[in-house]
Design a protein around this motif. Structure first.
Motif, PDB file in Angstrom:
ATOM      1  N   MET A   5      48.925 125.799 -12.985  1.00  0.00           N
ATOM      2  CA  MET A   5      49.380 126.080 -14.347  1.00  0.00           C
ATOM      3  C   MET A   5      48.805 125.074 -15.344  1.00  0.00           C
ATOM      4  O   MET A   5      48.429 125.431 -16.454  1.00  0.00           O
ATOM      5  CB  MET A   5      50.908 126.098 -14.415  1.00  0.00           C
ATOM      6  CG  MET A   5      51.556 127.199 -13.587  1.00  0.00           C
ATOM      7  SD  MET A   5      51.012 128.877 -14.019  1.00  0.00           S
ATOM      8  CE  MET A   5      52.006 129.178 -15.460  1.00  0.00           C
ATOM      9  N   ARG A   6      48.710 123.801 -14.931  1.00  0.00           N
ATOM     10  CA  ARG A   6      48.109 122.794 -15.817  1.00  0.00           C
ATOM     11  C   ARG A   6      46.640 123.105 -16.068  1.00  0.00           C
ATOM     12  O   ARG A   6      46.143 122.927 -17.178  1.00  0.00           O
ATOM     13  CB  ARG A   6      48.260 121.396 -15.211  1.00  0.00           C
ATOM     14  CG  ARG A   6      49.647 120.797 -15.453  1.00  0.00           C
ATOM     15  CD  ARG A   6      49.728 119.379 -14.919  1.00  0.00           C
ATOM     16  NE  ARG A   6      51.033 118.794 -15.191  1.00  0.00           N
ATOM     17  CZ  ARG A   6      51.490 117.704 -14.602  1.00  0.00           C
ATOM     18  NH1 ARG A   6      50.737 117.076 -13.697  1.00  0.00           N
ATOM     19  NH2 ARG A   6      52.672 117.230 -14.893  1.00  0.00           N
TER      20      ARG A   6
ATOM     21  N   ARG B 277      65.401 131.165  -5.377  1.00  0.00           N
ATOM     22  CA  ARG B 277      64.037 130.778  -5.746  1.00  0.00           C
ATOM     23  C   ARG B 277      63.928 130.486  -7.239  1.00  0.00           C
ATOM     24  O   ARG B 277      63.099 129.678  -7.660  1.00  0.00           O
ATOM     25  CB  ARG B 277      63.046 131.887  -5.367  1.00  0.00           C
ATOM     26  CG  ARG B 277      62.829 132.006  -3.871  1.00  0.00           C
ATOM     27  CD  ARG B 277      61.737 132.998  -3.526  1.00  0.00           C
ATOM     28  NE  ARG B 277      62.032 134.353  -3.958  1.00  0.00           N
ATOM     29  CZ  ARG B 277      61.172 135.364  -3.889  1.00  0.00           C
ATOM     30  NH1 ARG B 277      59.949 135.175  -3.404  1.00  0.00           N
ATOM     31  NH2 ARG B 277      61.508 136.583  -4.292  1.00  0.00           N
ATOM     32  N   VAL B 278      64.762 131.134  -8.040  1.00  0.00           N
ATOM     33  CA  VAL B 278      64.686 130.950  -9.492  1.00  0.00           C
ATOM     34  C   VAL B 278      65.515 129.740  -9.956  1.00  0.00           C
ATOM     35  O   VAL B 278      65.092 129.004 -10.833  1.00  0.00           O
ATOM     36  CB  VAL B 278      65.124 132.238 -10.231  1.00  0.00           C
ATOM     37  CG1 VAL B 278      65.261 132.001 -11.732  1.00  0.00           C
ATOM     38  CG2 VAL B 278      64.116 133.358  -9.978  1.00  0.00           C
TER      39      VAL B 278
ATOM     40  N   LEU C  72      52.653 130.482  -5.728  1.00  0.00           N
ATOM     41  CA  LEU C  72      52.197 129.144  -6.137  1.00  0.00           C
ATOM     42  C   LEU C  72      53.242 128.074  -5.830  1.00  0.00           C
ATOM     43  O   LEU C  72      52.917 126.952  -5.473  1.00  0.00           O
ATOM     44  CB  LEU C  72      51.848 129.137  -7.626  1.00  0.00           C
ATOM     45  CG  LEU C  72      50.598 129.934  -8.021  1.00  0.00           C
ATOM     46  CD1 LEU C  72      50.430 129.955  -9.532  1.00  0.00           C
ATOM     47  CD2 LEU C  72      49.343 129.374  -7.350  1.00  0.00           C
ATOM     48  N   ILE C  73      54.517 128.445  -5.958  1.00  0.00           N
ATOM     49  CA  ILE C  73      55.586 127.496  -5.612  1.00  0.00           C
ATOM     50  C   ILE C  73      55.559 127.231  -4.100  1.00  0.00           C
ATOM     51  O   ILE C  73      55.652 126.090  -3.663  1.00  0.00           O
ATOM     52  CB  ILE C  73      56.953 128.075  -6.016  1.00  0.00           C
ATOM     53  CG1 ILE C  73      56.985 128.355  -7.504  1.00  0.00           C
ATOM     54  CG2 ILE C  73      58.098 127.177  -5.540  1.00  0.00           C
ATOM     55  CD1 ILE C  73      57.849 127.509  -8.335  1.00  0.00           C
ATOM     56  N   ARG C  74      55.443 128.316  -3.334  1.00  0.00           N
ATOM     57  CA  ARG C  74      55.470 128.204  -1.875  1.00  0.00           C
ATOM     58  C   ARG C  74      54.355 127.296  -1.359  1.00  0.00           C
ATOM     59  O   ARG C  74      54.545 126.507  -0.442  1.00  0.00           O
ATOM     60  CB  ARG C  74      55.326 129.603  -1.261  1.00  0.00           C
ATOM     61  CG  ARG C  74      55.371 129.611   0.259  1.00  0.00           C
ATOM     62  CD  ARG C  74      55.195 130.995   0.854  1.00  0.00           C
ATOM     63  NE  ARG C  74      53.837 131.489   0.742  1.00  0.00           N
ATOM     64  CZ  ARG C  74      53.474 132.537   0.019  1.00  0.00           C
ATOM     65  NH1 ARG C  74      54.374 133.210  -0.672  1.00  0.00           N
ATOM     66  NH2 ARG C  74      52.210 132.931  -0.036  1.00  0.00           N
ATOM     67  N   THR C  75      53.183 127.418  -1.972  1.00  0.00           N
ATOM     68  CA  THR C  75      52.042 126.643  -1.489  1.00  0.00           C
ATOM     69  C   THR C  75      51.947 125.269  -2.153  1.00  0.00           C
ATOM     70  O   THR C  75      51.016 124.503  -1.880  1.00  0.00           O
ATOM     71  CB  THR C  75      50.722 127.409  -1.759  1.00  0.00           C
ATOM     72  OG1 THR C  75      50.643 127.694  -3.165  1.00  0.00           O
ATOM     73  CG2 THR C  75      50.679 128.716  -0.979  1.00  0.00           C
ATOM     74  N   GLY C  76      52.910 124.956  -3.041  1.00  0.00           N
ATOM     75  CA  GLY C  76      52.911 123.646  -3.695  1.00  0.00           C
ATOM     76  C   GLY C  76      51.819 123.490  -4.744  1.00  0.00           C
ATOM     77  O   GLY C  76      51.465 122.371  -5.109  1.00  0.00           O
TER      78      GLY C  76
ATOM     79  N   THR D 287      59.837 119.431 -12.617  1.00  0.00           N
ATOM     80  CA  THR D 287      61.196 119.923 -12.888  1.00  0.00           C
ATOM     81  C   THR D 287      61.181 121.388 -13.329  1.00  0.00           C
ATOM     82  O   THR D 287      62.227 122.013 -13.437  1.00  0.00           O
ATOM     83  CB  THR D 287      61.909 119.092 -13.990  1.00  0.00           C
ATOM     84  OG1 THR D 287      61.299 119.383 -15.263  1.00  0.00           O
ATOM     85  CG2 THR D 287      61.848 117.601 -13.705  1.00  0.00           C
ATOM     86  N   ASN D 288      60.008 121.942 -13.604  1.00  0.00           N
ATOM     87  CA  ASN D 288      59.912 123.304 -14.136  1.00  0.00           C
ATOM     88  C   ASN D 288      59.723 124.369 -13.058  1.00  0.00           C
ATOM     89  O   ASN D 288      59.461 125.530 -13.361  1.00  0.00           O
ATOM     90  CB  ASN D 288      58.747 123.403 -15.134  1.00  0.00           C
ATOM     91  CG  ASN D 288      58.825 122.392 -16.261  1.00  0.00           C
ATOM     92  OD1 ASN D 288      57.798 121.936 -16.749  1.00  0.00           O
ATOM     93  ND2 ASN D 288      60.028 122.000 -16.666  1.00  0.00           N
ATOM     94  N   LEU D 289      59.854 123.976 -11.789  1.00  0.00           N
ATOM     95  CA  LEU D 289      59.633 124.939 -10.708  1.00  0.00           C
ATOM     96  C   LEU D 289      60.854 125.819 -10.467  1.00  0.00           C
ATOM     97  O   LEU D 289      60.775 126.839  -9.807  1.00  0.00           O
ATOM     98  CB  LEU D 289      59.237 124.207  -9.418  1.00  0.00           C
ATOM     99  CG  LEU D 289      57.981 123.326  -9.540  1.00  0.00           C
ATOM    100  CD1 LEU D 289      57.646 122.682  -8.209  1.00  0.00           C
ATOM    101  CD2 LEU D 289      56.789 124.113 -10.075  1.00  0.00           C
TER     102      LEU D 289
END
Length: 384
Positions: free
Chosen positions: A346-347, A42-43, A336-340, A356-358
């Protein structure tokens, strides 16, 4: 050549040991391997997948494996690890259980958007009757149940599914959260023994995320402290107080760290139900943690109860509930990553995040050691 003496999954069969115990050790290893790889994938995305003992020279040729293959290995390990005991004698408490393997597998399924598989396995955990949310004291608004989950003297409760074990007392087994999170220069005002790290400082954004009447806020974080060195004058200094204890000595407290607890399972189940078109039923589970958070019993109707049949609306409701229920337990970013929604959220908070920062860059130190490793495409946008 001299080979170091070591035990591992590949060598355990050669040891003179009870077969049942050997099998349990293997499954515990597979659970821990799955947990470590789940964090790594995940990281960093694609990561080297090492499944047997290897020599240093061999290691240079084990390069990054596609993340799909890593996930397949994680799932295989956790399916096997479901053969672990459902519980242990008290002296062995804290070891990985069947419930821990199932809960982690559910988290993996959620991450991969396999919501049907997740719903099935989460229902198994819930229907086992082995776990429950710790209840508040009945009769008056209080947060006793929630406090008990994190109490340094209440390890491996009915709500704890897998906790990193810590014990104070000069054994070298204590946790450092209390000292680490206490505000810098706060003396003995926040933590009675040892140093003050001033780390993990929460933003006002999370403080403001709690709704009016949510008692979890003031148990989880504080905006400052009264200074007994200055006539109890208020010092503004935000800190996480969810993991507080009186340490035996510096960095030696008894707070366990919750990797997976039942509240997480309940909220994953709510999210899976919603994704599978069962939004009205999902509300029932969402309201369980909310009721406790607002000072009630999980079974009594409360002013904080939410009801909707709108799938998109519920997604945001469960995202918010996970944010406050599981605050400072390292779930928010992965949620937040999982849900897109990571880039958008964050913005909106002023960070110049892009797609690219995920995942993180591979540490340069690793690429220096083995130049055959490829780097992630990680672009930093300048702030205007």
């Amino acid at each position: 050549s001299h080979q170091p003496y070591q035990y591992g999954l590949g060598t355990i069969d050669g040891i003179d040991i009870n077969a049942d115990l050997a099998n349990r050790y293997k499954l515990e290893c597979k659970f821990i391997r799955a947990l470590m790889y789940f964090n790594l994938v995940r990281v960093y995305g694609d990561v080297p997948l090492v499944l047997k003992e290897i020599s240093i020279s061999e290691s240079y040729d084990i390069l990054r494996e596609p993340k799909e293959n890593v996930y397949n290995q994680i799932i295989a390990d956790l399916k096997e690890a479901q053969g672990l005991p459902v519980s242990y004698p008290t002296a062995e408490d804290g070891r990985a259980t069947q419930g821990a393997a199932k809960a982690l597998l559910a988290d993996v399924y959620m991450t991969l958007h396999k919501y049907a598989e997740a719903e099935t396995i989460l229902a198994e955990i819930i229907n086992s009757g082995r776990y429950s949310l710790l209840e508040n004291t009945p009769g008056s608004l209080n947060i006793d149940g929630y406090k008990n989950v994190f109490s340094p003297v209440n390890h491996n409760s009915k709500e704890g599914i897998f906790e990193i074990q810590f014990l104070k007392g000069g054994y070298g087994e204590g946790s450092n959260y209390a000292n680490n999170f206490a505000p810098e220069n706060s003396g003995t005002n926040v933590v009675a023994v040892g140093g003050t790290g001033g780390n993990n400082i929460p933003e006002m954004d999370i403080y403001n995320a709690y709704e009016e009447g949510d008692l979890r806020r003031d148990f989880s974080m504080s905006l400052g402290y009264y200074d007994n060195r200055k006539n109890n004058e208020w010092v503004e200094s935000r800190y996480v107080c969810k993991y507080m204890d009186v340490p035996y000595q510096n960095n030696d407290a008894s707070n366990n760290y919750p990797v997976i607890r039942y509240a997480d399972v309940i909220l994953m189940y709510a999210e899976a139900l919603n994704q599978n078109g069962k939004t009205a039923e999902a509300c029932k589970y969402l309201n369980m943690t909310r009721r406790r958070g607002f000072g009630y019993q999980t079974t009594e109707t409360s002013p904080g109860d939410l009801q909707t049949t709108d799938k998109a609306q519920f997604s945001l409701m469960v995202e918010q509930e996970r944010r406050v229920e599981l605050a400072f337990e390292n779930h928010r970013w992965f949620d937040l990553i999982r849900t897109g929604r990571a880039v958008e959220v964050m913005r909106s908070k002023g960070f110049s995040l892009n797609e690219t920062n995920l995942i993180c860059p591979i540490p340069q130190k690793q690429i220096d050691v083995n130049p055959k490793l490829t780097q992630n495409d990680y672009r930093i946008e300048s702030r205007n």
